[in-house]
Design a protein around this motif. Sequence first.
Motif, PDB file in Angstrom:
ATOM      1  N   ILE A  42       0.833  -1.201   0.000  1.00  0.00           N
ATOM      2  CA  ILE A  42       0.000   0.000   0.000  1.00  0.00           C
ATOM      3  C   ILE A  42       0.871   1.256   0.000  1.00  0.00           C
ATOM      4  CG2 ILE A  42      -1.779   1.305   1.233  1.00  0.00           C
ATOM      5  CD1 ILE A  42      -2.733  -1.318   0.004  1.00  0.00           C
ATOM      6  N   LEU A  43       0.541   2.195  -0.891  1.00  0.00           N
ATOM      7  CA  LEU A  43       1.157   3.515  -0.902  1.00  0.00           C
ATOM      8  C   LEU A  43       0.231   4.478  -0.177  1.00  0.00           C
ATOM      9  CD1 LEU A  43       2.406   3.727  -4.616  1.00  0.00           C
ATOM     10  CD2 LEU A  43       3.676   2.984  -2.596  1.00  0.00           C
ATOM     11  N   HIS A  44       0.768   5.125   0.842  1.00  0.00           N
ATOM     12  CA  HIS A  44      -0.037   6.012   1.690  1.00  0.00           C
ATOM     13  C   HIS A  44       0.552   7.419   1.648  1.00  0.00           C
ATOM     14  CE1 HIS A  44      -1.593   7.038   6.019  1.00  0.00           C
ATOM     15  NE2 HIS A  44      -2.233   7.699   5.075  1.00  0.00           N
ATOM     16  N   VAL A  45      -0.224   8.361   1.124  1.00  0.00           N
ATOM     17  CA  VAL A  45       0.157   9.771   1.137  1.00  0.00           C
ATOM     18  C   VAL A  45      -0.718  10.468   2.166  1.00  0.00           C
ATOM     19  CG1 VAL A  45       0.270  11.914  -0.193  1.00  0.00           C
ATOM     20  CG2 VAL A  45       0.880   9.746  -1.268  1.00  0.00           C
ATOM     21  N   LYS A  46      -0.098  11.203   3.086  1.00  0.00           N
ATOM     22  CA  LYS A  46      -0.870  11.795   4.182  1.00  0.00           C
ATOM     23  C   LYS A  46      -0.393  13.215   4.473  1.00  0.00           C
ATOM     24  CE  LYS A  46       2.227   9.376   7.357  1.00  0.00           C
ATOM     25  NZ  LYS A  46       2.349   8.275   8.333  1.00  0.00           N
ATOM     26  N   GLU A  47      -1.323  14.003   4.971  1.00  0.00           N
ATOM     27  CA  GLU A  47      -1.015  15.350   5.437  1.00  0.00           C
ATOM     28  C   GLU A  47      -0.347  15.243   6.801  1.00  0.00           C
ATOM     29  OE1 GLU A  47      -0.182  18.915   5.323  1.00  0.00           O
ATOM     30  OE2 GLU A  47      -1.669  18.455   3.757  1.00  0.00           O
ATOM     31  N   TYR A  48       0.669  16.037   7.026  1.00  0.00           N
ATOM     32  CA  TYR A  48       1.429  15.934   8.270  1.00  0.00           C
ATOM     33  C   TYR A  48       0.595  16.405   9.458  1.00  0.00           C
ATOM     34  CZ  TYR A  48       4.846  17.096  11.876  1.00  0.00           C
ATOM     35  OH  TYR A  48       5.521  17.200  13.067  1.00  0.00           O
ATOM     36  N   ASP A  49       0.614  15.609  10.525  1.00  0.00           N
ATOM     37  CA  ASP A  49      -0.026  15.973  11.784  1.00  0.00           C
ATOM     38  C   ASP A  49       1.045  15.930  12.869  1.00  0.00           C
ATOM     39  OD1 ASP A  49      -1.695  16.471  13.897  1.00  0.00           O
ATOM     40  OD2 ASP A  49      -2.475  14.432  14.009  1.00  0.00           O
ATOM     41  N   PRO A  50       1.383  17.068  13.477  1.00  0.00           N
ATOM     42  CA  PRO A  50       2.447  17.079  14.483  1.00  0.00           C
ATOM     43  C   PRO A  50       2.131  16.273  15.734  1.00  0.00           C
ATOM     44  CG  PRO A  50       1.315  19.198  14.418  1.00  0.00           C
ATOM     45  CD  PRO A  50       0.829  18.412  13.244  1.00  0.00           C
ATOM     46  N   ALA A  51       0.862  15.920  15.946  1.00  0.00           N
ATOM     47  CA  ALA A  51       0.489  15.174  17.152  1.00  0.00           C
ATOM     48  C   ALA A  51       0.739  13.678  17.022  1.00  0.00           C
ATOM     49  CB  ALA A  51      -0.981  15.428  17.492  1.00  0.00           C
ATOM     50  N   GLN A  52       0.796  13.158  15.801  1.00  0.00           N
ATOM     51  CA  GLN A  52       1.039  11.729  15.577  1.00  0.00           C
ATOM     52  C   GLN A  52       1.452  11.529  14.125  1.00  0.00           C
ATOM     53  OE1 GLN A  52      -1.392   9.885  13.515  1.00  0.00           O
ATOM     54  NE2 GLN A  52      -2.385  11.855  13.128  1.00  0.00           N
ATOM     55  N   GLY A  53       2.035  10.382  13.810  1.00  0.00           N
ATOM     56  CA  GLY A  53       2.558  10.158  12.466  1.00  0.00           C
ATOM     57  C   GLY A  53       1.934   9.005  11.726  1.00  0.00           C
ATOM     58  N   ILE A  54       0.789   8.514  12.209  1.00  0.00           N
ATOM     59  CA  ILE A  54       0.158   7.354  11.574  1.00  0.00           C
ATOM     60  C   ILE A  54      -0.842   7.782  10.510  1.00  0.00           C
ATOM     61  CG2 ILE A  54      -1.292   5.339  11.974  1.00  0.00           C
ATOM     62  CD1 ILE A  54      -0.033   5.057  14.702  1.00  0.00           C
ATOM     63  N   TYR A  55      -1.682   8.759  10.838  1.00  0.00           N
ATOM     64  CA  TYR A  55      -2.686   9.248   9.900  1.00  0.00           C
ATOM     65  C   TYR A  55      -2.495  10.744   9.673  1.00  0.00           C
ATOM     66  CZ  TYR A  55      -5.174   4.846  10.793  1.00  0.00           C
ATOM     67  OH  TYR A  55      -5.515   3.519  10.902  1.00  0.00           O
ATOM     68  N   GLY A  56      -3.021  11.203   8.546  1.00  0.00           N
ATOM     69  CA  GLY A  56      -3.007  12.625   8.258  1.00  0.00           C
ATOM     70  C   GLY A  56      -4.287  13.293   8.721  1.00  0.00           C
ATOM     71  N   ILE A  57      -4.218  14.605   8.900  1.00  0.00           N
ATOM     72  CA  ILE A  57      -5.380  15.415   9.266  1.00  0.00           C
ATOM     73  C   ILE A  57      -5.545  16.473   8.178  1.00  0.00           C
ATOM     74  CG2 ILE A  57      -6.387  16.971  10.976  1.00  0.00           C
ATOM     75  CD1 ILE A  57      -6.175  14.156  11.955  1.00  0.00           C
ATOM     76  N   PRO A  58      -6.743  16.651   7.613  1.00  0.00           N
ATOM     77  CA  PRO A  58      -6.911  17.645   6.547  1.00  0.00           C
ATOM     78  C   PRO A  58      -6.619  19.060   7.036  1.00  0.00           C
ATOM     79  CG  PRO A  58      -9.046  16.853   7.326  1.00  0.00           C
ATOM     80  CD  PRO A  58      -8.014  15.972   7.951  1.00  0.00           C
ATOM     81  N   GLU A  59      -6.115  19.890   6.140  1.00  0.00           N
ATOM     82  CA  GLU A  59      -5.738  21.254   6.493  1.00  0.00           C
ATOM     83  C   GLU A  59      -6.924  22.090   6.953  1.00  0.00           C
ATOM     84  OE1 GLU A  59      -3.646  23.056   3.270  1.00  0.00           O
ATOM     85  OE2 GLU A  59      -1.703  22.452   4.061  1.00  0.00           O
ATOM     86  N   TYR A  60      -8.095  21.800   6.444  1.00  0.00           N
ATOM     87  CA  TYR A  60      -9.272  22.617   6.769  1.00  0.00           C
ATOM     88  C   TYR A  60      -9.850  22.294   8.140  1.00  0.00           C
ATOM     89  CZ  TYR A  60     -12.053  18.452   5.609  1.00  0.00           C
ATOM     90  OH  TYR A  60     -12.589  17.189   5.579  1.00  0.00           O
TER      91      TYR A  60
END
Length: 352
Positions: A158-176
């Motif tokens: 699986i290729l996973h592209v994610k938005e950076y979240d400084p609180a954790q590195g597993i999932y991304g959080i949308p900018e909005y």
Amino acid sequence: MDKPRINVKSGETPNYTAMSDVFSFGDPEPCLDNRLTDYTGVFADSNGIYAPPVSLHGLVKLLRVNAQHGPILGFKRNMILKWFKPNSVLSNEAFKKFAYDYLWSGNAYLQIIKNPFGQIIRLRHLPALTMRYTTERGVYAQLSNNYLEPIRFKAGEILHVKEYDPAQGIYGIPEYYGGIQSALLNEDATLFRRRYYKNGAHMGFIFSMADPNLSTDDEAKLKDAIKDSKGVGNFRSLFFNFRSNKADAEKSIKITPVGDISTKDEFERIKKITLNDMLSMHRAQEALSGQSSGDSPGFGDLDKITRAYYNNEVVPLQQTMAGINRYLPSHLHIAFDIPEYSDLYPNKDKAA
């Protein structure tokens, strides 16, 4: 049980305490209760699957919460897709879904499909709503319906592209994410206005009378006429023929306004403020995204706006999408066309 009839003779002072009758319009409306903005952290369940820190199902519902949020994300996806060059392994349709997942959820997934010789023949889009990371290094899983066991993929599949979240590195959080409350306030204002008109019983005035010549039957008819003005026939005018030779109608009937919806209602102001918030949280140009805040009579120079938006917003998003190239052989790299006004245009100085 019927109320006792009170007879008042002409010239006598009526007992208004005994005659008082008060009734209200409409039913109480519950306020919206949502937890879309709760950040719960990342924890693994008994199956070894990490739960996202925010509700992905809530973010999906948010796409349809008003007339701006979802369409703006669609506009940003179209801008990324506009210059995308499909190749033999990634189709235009798969990349469209991949880019949209990244924009609404901060996460986007592609499955690497190989032939028996180990060669990559296809990149398959997997919906971000159901994809999860597991406690096994490099292993992802897809949630199934009907409480079936999750589908687990091989490590590195699986290729996973994610938005950076400084609180954790597993999932991304949308900018909005920080603007969700504005989007919900926009919805709340719309739902309140719809319920206001649908209910139809608006407390706009107090209709009071102080005349002993009004019979109980006439009083009942008058109350029924006011009550019947709610619903589909709201805002109707009321005709009342006061048949009395002794009483002064202007003194007997009194209309006391309580509120004026045209001057005190905050609907338009809330809608405008929340629209500006959503344009800001998405960094979207109203001239390009089909939104209008009404602050200016025109949109300005669309060519200059398009160039600025492309260079400052579209290119960084394209570069994020192209992050999958480090896992692909060079001949399968995804690429984008470069317009002449791009800051990346190799012959920009010569073209000028």
